[in-house]
Design a protein around this motif. Sequence first.
Motif: not given
Length: 559
Positions: A285-287, A394, A396-400, A435, A443, A549
Amino acid sequence: MVGSEACRACHPAQHASWSATYHRTMTQRAEGEAVLAPFAGEHVDHLGFRATMTRSVEGRPHVRVTPLDDEGRETGEPLLDVDVVMTVGSHRYQQYLARLDRGGGPGEVWRLPVAWHIATARWIPMNAAFLEPEGARGDADAYLRHLSRWNDNCVLCHNTEPRPGMSQGTGESPRFATTVGELGIACEACHGPAEAHLQRHADPFRRLLAGGAGDGSIAHPGRLAPREESGVCGRCHGNRISADVAAVLREGDGFLPGTDLAAVSRPIFRDATVGGEALFAERFWPDGTPRLSAYEYQGLLLSPCHQDGREGGLGCDDCHAMHGDQPDMQVRRDRRGAMACTSCHAREDLSSGTRHGGHGETVTCQGCHTPRITYGLLEGMIGHRIAVPRPQAWIGRHDQPDACTQCHVDRSRTWAAEALPRLGFPDAGPLPRPAPDEAWGSRVQLDLVGGDPLQRVLAIHALTRPEVPVAAAERRAWITDALDDEYPAVRWFAWRALRQLAEPDQIARVDAYDPHADAEQRVPAADALRAVFGGGPFTPEQREALEARRERTVLWIGE
């Protein structure tokens, strides 16, 4: 190596407890009860090919793969027509191996492109067990994408003292003379070579004098410091990069239990590079949290409990027992549920009072601190990175995914962040702007349609969990959104989730849908299920935006 049978005489109880685990059956010869699939004429069709599982005249398991014409009839020469010689796995699904000389010599062994899924008693194409888009019908290369060579791949983690034995042949292809000390994960995989130990204690009088005390001739993981003890597990439960890959493919990795794993290899993290190129970011994951199985060791290394905990830090052995009373997952009796944390953290800190907002009555510590955001073996799994939930990070983010909304599947991250102070947690301060699509659905609903493939399967997995505070009928309707997914693994998750959540009289309707069938058969069956269960919450315009997306991220990753 002396083998596990040599250990039984002096350690019968430990031998028996090990024998009950899935470590023992990690790799076996394809004989008798080791083979879990029937091999009685079943077949599975996928991408315009049919795999048929039978037995030879001698009774050996046999796999034959042939092309299909447009009418579904077998035609042409088979892609494969082989006897099975070994099995790999016995927990989630079982894979099958055959001898195929594809330039590597007579000792070359390959994993076949079909597997037996144990829980559903069903054959699956291996393409559906990995997160990758559907291949083209009739494309033999796409169908055989996971015809994977055992000698320089599976052998390294599924056996004791593996030596791939790779050498350069006269042509371009390498040759293999692969050997293992013992099939499966046996005693010496965790304790190291036992020859010296066996010789030292062969004399009964000497054993009596030892009085059960340890000696330096063999490793005892339970007596090692957490770093070395966890390295024994991390050798296989934490994908690594070796300093000399060519040497590993010739002779094995050279690791000995009780020594420092870092001396022979380094664990792969998100920013790891090979030849200056970052190849592994999609596995995290991004983190930086691992999102695939076989990275449990990395999760431990990233955890504050390992880095800052009791003297030496938290190790694998603190929660898991290789010779305990629970073969499945091998969790210690006194570390199940919240007890995994109360051994170090005061019990009053984990009560169902103000601090945790009453979660203690329904949710274990792991549900919040090691959430199920890991994928592997067609399952959603808990992660092994221990962390404090921070949904506000997280927004506003969609990546985790985050721990809170993986359970509160009908809620947004903003809702979760705003709820923290009411539950007794510190105020997170000003929250980021959500977002616009947060107003469209929860979510998990957004991930189910607009997330990357791994987010989609984990969203489906979250919807099947018994503690989720949403009615099953509502969750079934949401899951039907995934029945037309372009990733076979996502469709499999949707089919299995609907089976889990369906009423008994609905199971037959669900089973009329085949997640591996061609679109011509699959799409009408999916439409029929939506007519029964309903559909997701999005308007056509919202769905189009979410699907656009998700198409920005195409994954081709294994486990």
